[in-house]
Design a protein around this motif. Structure first.
Motif, PDB file in Angstrom:
ATOM      1  N   PRO A 323       0.835  -1.213   0.000  1.00  0.00           N
ATOM      2  CA  PRO A 323       0.000   0.000   0.000  1.00  0.00           C
ATOM      3  C   PRO A 323       0.867   1.259   0.000  1.00  0.00           C
ATOM      4  O   PRO A 323       1.807   1.386   0.769  1.00  0.00           O
ATOM      5  N   GLY A 324       0.526   2.164  -0.893  1.00  0.00           N
ATOM      6  CA  GLY A 324       1.280   3.417  -0.979  1.00  0.00           C
ATOM      7  C   GLY A 324       2.670   3.242  -1.543  1.00  0.00           C
ATOM      8  O   GLY A 324       3.494   4.153  -1.468  1.00  0.00           O
ATOM      9  N   GLY A 325       2.979   2.066  -2.098  1.00  0.00           N
ATOM     10  CA  GLY A 325       4.338   1.807  -2.575  1.00  0.00           C
ATOM     11  C   GLY A 325       4.502   1.965  -4.064  1.00  0.00           C
ATOM     12  O   GLY A 325       5.472   1.458  -4.626  1.00  0.00           O
ATOM     13  N   GLU A 326       3.553   2.619  -4.741  1.00  0.00           N
ATOM     14  CA  GLU A 326       3.659   2.906  -6.168  1.00  0.00           C
ATOM     15  C   GLU A 326       3.869   1.628  -6.980  1.00  0.00           C
ATOM     16  O   GLU A 326       4.752   1.514  -7.811  1.00  0.00           O
ATOM     17  N   GLY A 327       3.021   0.603  -6.700  1.00  0.00           N
ATOM     18  CA  GLY A 327       3.083  -0.631  -7.457  1.00  0.00           C
ATOM     19  C   GLY A 327       4.121  -1.625  -6.979  1.00  0.00           C
ATOM     20  O   GLY A 327       4.305  -2.671  -7.597  1.00  0.00           O
ATOM     21  N   LYS A 328       4.801  -1.343  -5.888  1.00  0.00           N
ATOM     22  CA  LYS A 328       5.799  -2.280  -5.383  1.00  0.00           C
ATOM     23  C   LYS A 328       5.102  -3.523  -4.827  1.00  0.00           C
ATOM     24  O   LYS A 328       4.029  -3.441  -4.244  1.00  0.00           O
ATOM     25  N   ARG A 329       5.745  -4.672  -5.014  1.00  0.00           N
ATOM     26  CA  ARG A 329       5.199  -5.955  -4.582  1.00  0.00           C
ATOM     27  C   ARG A 329       6.083  -6.535  -3.491  1.00  0.00           C
ATOM     28  O   ARG A 329       7.303  -6.575  -3.629  1.00  0.00           O
ATOM     29  N   ILE A 330       5.440  -6.999  -2.413  1.00  0.00           N
ATOM     30  CA  ILE A 330       6.180  -7.553  -1.290  1.00  0.00           C
ATOM     31  C   ILE A 330       5.925  -9.057  -1.230  1.00  0.00           C
ATOM     32  O   ILE A 330       4.793  -9.512  -1.419  1.00  0.00           O
ATOM     33  N   LEU A 331       6.984  -9.839  -1.049  1.00  0.00           N
ATOM     34  CA  LEU A 331       6.919 -11.297  -0.998  1.00  0.00           C
ATOM     35  C   LEU A 331       7.429 -11.755   0.359  1.00  0.00           C
ATOM     36  O   LEU A 331       8.535 -11.396   0.760  1.00  0.00           O
ATOM     37  N   LEU A 332       6.610 -12.551   1.059  1.00  0.00           N
ATOM     38  CA  LEU A 332       6.964 -13.063   2.381  1.00  0.00           C
ATOM     39  C   LEU A 332       7.131 -14.572   2.276  1.00  0.00           C
ATOM     40  O   LEU A 332       6.306 -15.258   1.665  1.00  0.00           O
ATOM     41  N   MET A 333       8.200 -15.122   2.853  1.00  0.00           N
ATOM     42  CA  MET A 333       8.540 -16.533   2.686  1.00  0.00           C
ATOM     43  C   MET A 333       8.792 -17.182   4.045  1.00  0.00           C
ATOM     44  O   MET A 333       9.282 -16.539   4.966  1.00  0.00           O
ATOM     45  N   HIS A 334       8.436 -18.481   4.136  1.00  0.00           N
ATOM     46  CA  HIS A 334       8.720 -19.264   5.337  1.00  0.00           C
ATOM     47  C   HIS A 334       9.223 -20.634   4.888  1.00  0.00           C
ATOM     48  O   HIS A 334       8.621 -21.270   4.023  1.00  0.00           O
ATOM     49  N   PRO A 335      10.340 -21.127   5.453  1.00  0.00           N
ATOM     50  CA  PRO A 335      10.864 -22.423   5.007  1.00  0.00           C
ATOM     51  C   PRO A 335       9.834 -23.536   5.192  1.00  0.00           C
ATOM     52  O   PRO A 335       9.131 -23.599   6.198  1.00  0.00           O
ATOM     53  N   ALA A 336       9.773 -24.429   4.196  1.00  0.00           N
ATOM     54  CA  ALA A 336       8.839 -25.552   4.252  1.00  0.00           C
ATOM     55  C   ALA A 336       9.462 -26.795   4.866  1.00  0.00           C
ATOM     56  O   ALA A 336       8.786 -27.805   5.018  1.00  0.00           O
ATOM     57  N   ARG A 337      10.728 -26.712   5.236  1.00  0.00           N
ATOM     58  CA  ARG A 337      11.448 -27.910   5.685  1.00  0.00           C
ATOM     59  C   ARG A 337      10.780 -28.563   6.889  1.00  0.00           C
ATOM     60  O   ARG A 337      10.620 -29.789   6.941  1.00  0.00           O
ATOM     61  N   GLU A 338      10.378 -27.760   7.883  1.00  0.00           N
ATOM     62  CA  GLU A 338       9.766 -28.325   9.087  1.00  0.00           C
ATOM     63  C   GLU A 338       8.480 -29.067   8.747  1.00  0.00           C
ATOM     64  O   GLU A 338       8.230 -30.164   9.248  1.00  0.00           O
ATOM     65  N   ALA A 339       7.654 -28.488   7.867  1.00  0.00           N
ATOM     66  CA  ALA A 339       6.406 -29.144   7.479  1.00  0.00           C
ATOM     67  C   ALA A 339       6.690 -30.427   6.709  1.00  0.00           C
ATOM     68  O   ALA A 339       6.038 -31.457   6.927  1.00  0.00           O
ATOM     69  N   VAL A 340       7.666 -30.386   5.783  1.00  0.00           N
ATOM     70  CA  VAL A 340       7.979 -31.562   4.975  1.00  0.00           C
ATOM     71  C   VAL A 340       8.500 -32.691   5.850  1.00  0.00           C
ATOM     72  O   VAL A 340       8.051 -33.846   5.746  1.00  0.00           O
ATOM     73  N   LEU A 341       9.451 -32.370   6.740  1.00  0.00           N
ATOM     74  CA  LEU A 341      10.012 -33.417   7.603  1.00  0.00           C
ATOM     75  C   LEU A 341       8.974 -33.940   8.578  1.00  0.00           C
ATOM     76  O   LEU A 341       8.965 -35.134   8.914  1.00  0.00           O
ATOM     77  N   GLY A 342       8.090 -33.058   9.069  1.00  0.00           N
ATOM     78  CA  GLY A 342       7.035 -33.513   9.968  1.00  0.00           C
ATOM     79  C   GLY A 342       6.112 -34.506   9.284  1.00  0.00           C
ATOM     80  O   GLY A 342       5.772 -35.556   9.852  1.00  0.00           O
ATOM     81  N   LEU A 343       5.720 -34.197   8.054  1.00  0.00           N
ATOM     82  CA  LEU A 343       4.875 -35.134   7.312  1.00  0.00           C
ATOM     83  C   LEU A 343       5.641 -36.409   6.966  1.00  0.00           C
ATOM     84  O   LEU A 343       5.064 -37.501   6.961  1.00  0.00           O
ATOM     85  N   ALA A 344       6.935 -36.277   6.670  1.00  0.00           N
ATOM     86  CA  ALA A 344       7.735 -37.466   6.362  1.00  0.00           C
ATOM     87  C   ALA A 344       7.800 -38.396   7.567  1.00  0.00           C
ATOM     88  O   ALA A 344       7.650 -39.618   7.446  1.00  0.00           O
ATOM     89  N   ARG A 345       8.021 -37.814   8.765  1.00  0.00           N
ATOM     90  CA  ARG A 345       8.065 -38.651   9.964  1.00  0.00           C
ATOM     91  C   ARG A 345       6.716 -39.327  10.217  1.00  0.00           C
ATOM     92  O   ARG A 345       6.652 -40.507  10.565  1.00  0.00           O
ATOM     93  N   ALA A 346       5.640 -38.556  10.075  1.00  0.00           N
ATOM     94  CA  ALA A 346       4.312 -39.125  10.295  1.00  0.00           C
ATOM     95  C   ALA A 346       4.025 -40.234   9.293  1.00  0.00           C
ATOM     96  O   ALA A 346       3.499 -41.293   9.652  1.00  0.00           O
ATOM     97  N   ASN A 347       4.370 -40.015   8.012  1.00  0.00           N
ATOM     98  CA  ASN A 347       4.131 -41.042   7.003  1.00  0.00           C
ATOM     99  C   ASN A 347       5.035 -42.243   7.184  1.00  0.00           C
ATOM    100  O   ASN A 347       4.656 -43.367   6.861  1.00  0.00           O
ATOM    101  N   LEU A 348       6.254 -42.009   7.697  1.00  0.00           N
ATOM    102  CA  LEU A 348       7.145 -43.144   7.956  1.00  0.00           C
ATOM    103  C   LEU A 348       6.535 -44.059   9.007  1.00  0.00           C
ATOM    104  O   LEU A 348       6.515 -45.287   8.847  1.00  0.00           O
ATOM    105  N   ARG A 349       6.015 -43.466  10.090  1.00  0.00           N
ATOM    106  CA  ARG A 349       5.376 -44.293  11.115  1.00  0.00           C
ATOM    107  C   ARG A 349       4.160 -45.019  10.551  1.00  0.00           C
ATOM    108  O   ARG A 349       3.943 -46.205  10.825  1.00  0.00           O
ATOM    109  N   GLY A 350       3.368 -44.304   9.756  1.00  0.00           N
ATOM    110  CA  GLY A 350       2.205 -44.949   9.166  1.00  0.00           C
ATOM    111  C   GLY A 350       2.575 -46.081   8.227  1.00  0.00           C
ATOM    112  O   GLY A 350       1.923 -47.129   8.219  1.00  0.00           O
TER     113      GLY A 350
END
Length: 614
Positions: A323-350
């Motif tokens: 907003p108010g940035g004259e068309g500037k675009r902001i990108l926010l990022m969060h690593p997916a590693r924790e989610a991927v490894l969490g699902l991998a561990r859960a699927n490994l047990r399953g």
């Protein structure tokens, strides 16, 4: 089937497992050229079905999927031969190059179909032939390829080494069922093989379905939670980011409570202006849309890196126009590693539980199929050549039928259900733990989005929201309210002389003094910089003026640490019928400037002609 006649020996109950299909009585054999042409056509159709079966996969989580193409490849191996099965598997395996980003799955699937085509000569059905391949070749080869060649960590490689055999055995059960069903048109398949296929497939199907359903549910929950987390974080960043000095204030705008956030700012042409804690490959990232607001940014494809490994380095992201940035675009990022490894561990047990279920199911299916079919086989043996044996004086004894086998099957299902239930409880606990962490962080971010991070009081957006509620109550019910707008006299001099940290301390101490003088119904918010606003509910102009004077005295009565005397100037305005909020705030602002113009450290009530008193 009719009883055998002694003068006409009983034909074999089934044909050889390979070779031409038996012809019906009275029909001439087909020419070899026509037979080969039909085989080629069937092989081509099965190869296409193999490719389509792999394309119609069921994703478990990031880079791990259930494939069904080997059903058609195993049918080709059983009906035509190992070469046709291997070729069909190779054609279908081409899809895995795009899906998983490496050629080794194609190699394993091709070897599986070819080996099953060869082992089918030694084993009574496709399921046991497929099991022999995975135990002797498939699982060791998967571990060597994924851990040794591709360098995948042991837990992830172990998950693949469990998932693919279970997936392969299930596909073999379906292929075996299809083979028996189609073969029944020409010859009567053995009851034991039919029962074994049905029992094993029936035991394995619920486990696979539950794993796939739970994985889809957990994956969808993670997408929703990260979508909410990043959206809330983006709101907080936007509130704290100065559009004019966006490049220099970008890092400072990141919330401290979210963890490893990355942020980038692009101009209206999409060129990055500045980036903070973002990967070097951001410009070449593969973008995948997970939801309307949530994106996944994956590293560029690498022939040596499987898709699962790329997901471990990926980021969840969201973007918005500043907003108010004259068309500037902001990108926010969060690593997916924790989610991927969490699902991998859960699927490994399953999948550990599912692999145990498959092995136990094989044993139970084999035992039950034998126990149930044994009396029928004995009956067939006893009744074979019955007229001739009766003429010889024999007295065949007919076997008794089974009565207790279903009870054993029920107990086995119960035990396996408990094992799967324990695995799913762990999956649910993992999901709830992740959800609670995200909820806690979301609450913190929501507070950052509605409160000033320096003083802890509501920010401009929040106080304006309360003003709108008070304005609506005044419009509908006539409930009065007033606003008190004030700022610190000569605050710039405080910052210039003592520094910004001291100025921040003054703002915090002033906030505490003002809050102590307010009623429970009043609300204080930071309007911007050193300017504050008080919403005085259920109050007319006279009451608001008295409140403002108490606030002024509370600030001026005692010197502030380090800086000494601090005073404030206040402007008061009461809502009028038919007046908009913008006009009310404009009148309060005029009163504030009048207070400054009349000497500061005073309260001015807005009237048609401004008058102030100290």
């Amino acid at each position: 089937m009719p009883l055998a006649d002694p003068q006409h020996p009983e034909p074999a109950s089934r044909p050889p497992r390979h070779g031409p299909t038996p012809t019906r009585t009275g029909q001439a054999s087909e020419p070899p050229a026509r037979t080969w042409g039909r085989k080629v056509l069937i092989a081509a159709v099965l190869a296409a079905l193999t490719l389509g079966g792999n394309a119609g996969n069921i994703p478990l989580f990031f880079g791990v999927d259930y494939l069904f193409g080997s059903i058609a490849a195993l049918l080709a191996a059983a009906w035509i031969g190992p070469v046709a099965g291997a070729l069909a598997a190779a054609v279908g395996g081409l899809y895995t190059l795009e899906l998983w980003g490496h050629p080794w799955a194609l190699v394993v699937f091709t070897l599986e179909a070819g080996a099953v085509g060869l082992l089918r000569r030694r084993f009574p059905n496709l399921i046991l032939a497929d099991l022999a391949f995975w135990v002797a070749v498939g699982v060791p080869l998967l571990l060597v390829l994924y851990m040794g060649v591709m360098g995948m960590p042991a837990p992830q490689a172990g998950l693949i080494a469990l998932k693919q055999p279970v997936n392969g055995l299930f596909n073999a059960a379906l292929a075996s069922g299809a083979t028996l069903l189609l073969a029944s048109r020409h010859w009567a398949p053995p009851l034991r093989e039919v029962l074994f296929t049905l029992l094993f497939g029936g035991m394995l199907l619920p486990g696979l379905a539950l794993i796939a359903f739970q994985s889809a549910q957990l994956r969808g929950e993670q997408h929703r939670l990260y979508d909410q987390l990043l959206a809330t974080a983006l709101t907080a960043v936007t509130e704290r980011l100065d559009p004019v000095r966006a490049k220099t204030s970008l890092a400072a705008s990141l919330p401290e409570t979210v963890g490893e956030l990355g942020i980038a700012l692009a101009d209206e042409d999409g060129e990055w202006i500045t980036r903070v804690d973002t990967p070097a490959w951001l410009d070449r990232a593969e973008r995948r849309r997970l939801s309307p607001r949530l994106l996944a940014l994956l590293p560029p494809a690498d022939a040596r890196a499987p898709t699962m490994a790329r997901w471990e380095e990926a980021y969840f992201s969201t973007e918005s126009i500043l907003p108010g940035g004259e068309g500037k675009r902001i990108l926010l990022m969060h690593p997916a590693r924790e989610a991927v490894l969490g699902l991998a561990r859960a699927n490994l047990r399953g999948h550990v539980a599912l692999a145990l279920l498959a092995l136990t199911g094989l044993l139970i299916a084999a035992v039950l199929a034998r126990r149930i079919s044994l009396p029928f086989e004995e009956l067939r043996r006893v009744t074979r050549n019955l007229p001739e044996r009766l003429r010889k004086g024999e007295k065949p004894v007919l076997p008794a039928g089974p009565v207790a086998e279903l009870d054993g099957l029920n107990r086995s299902f119960t035990a396996m259900g408990r094992s799967l239930a324990a695995s799913f409880r762990e999956l649910e606990a993992e999901r709830q733990n992740l959800e609670e962490k995200v909820r806690q962080r979301t609450r913190e971010l929501e507070r950052l989005a509605t409160h000033d991070y320096l003083t802890g009081i509501p920010n401009r957006a929040k106080i304006y929201e309360w003003l709108e509620v008070a304005h609506e109550e005044f419009r509908r019910y006539g409930t009065p309210f007033a606003v008190v707008m004030f700022d610190i006299d000569h605050f710039k001099a405080v910052n210039d002389r003592f520094g910004h940290p001291t100025g921040d301390a003054v703002l915090r101490e002033l906030t505490l003094r003002v809050e102590d003088t307010l009623r429970e119904a009043d609300a204080l918010g930071r309007w911007g910089g050193e300017e504050f606003l008080i919403l005085a509910r259920h109050t007319d102009c006279a009451g608001a003026r008295k409140l403002a004077d108490r606030v002024r005295q509370a600030v001026a009565v005692e010197a502030f640490r380090q800086v000494g005397e601090v005073t404030i100037s206040l402007g008061v305005a009461e809502i009028r019928p038919g007046e908009s909020l913008e006009h009310l705030l404009e009148r309060a602002d005029h009163a504030l400037y009048a207070a400054k113009g009349n000497g500061r450290n005073r309260v001015v009530l807005y009237r048609e002609t401004l008058q102030g008193d100290r």
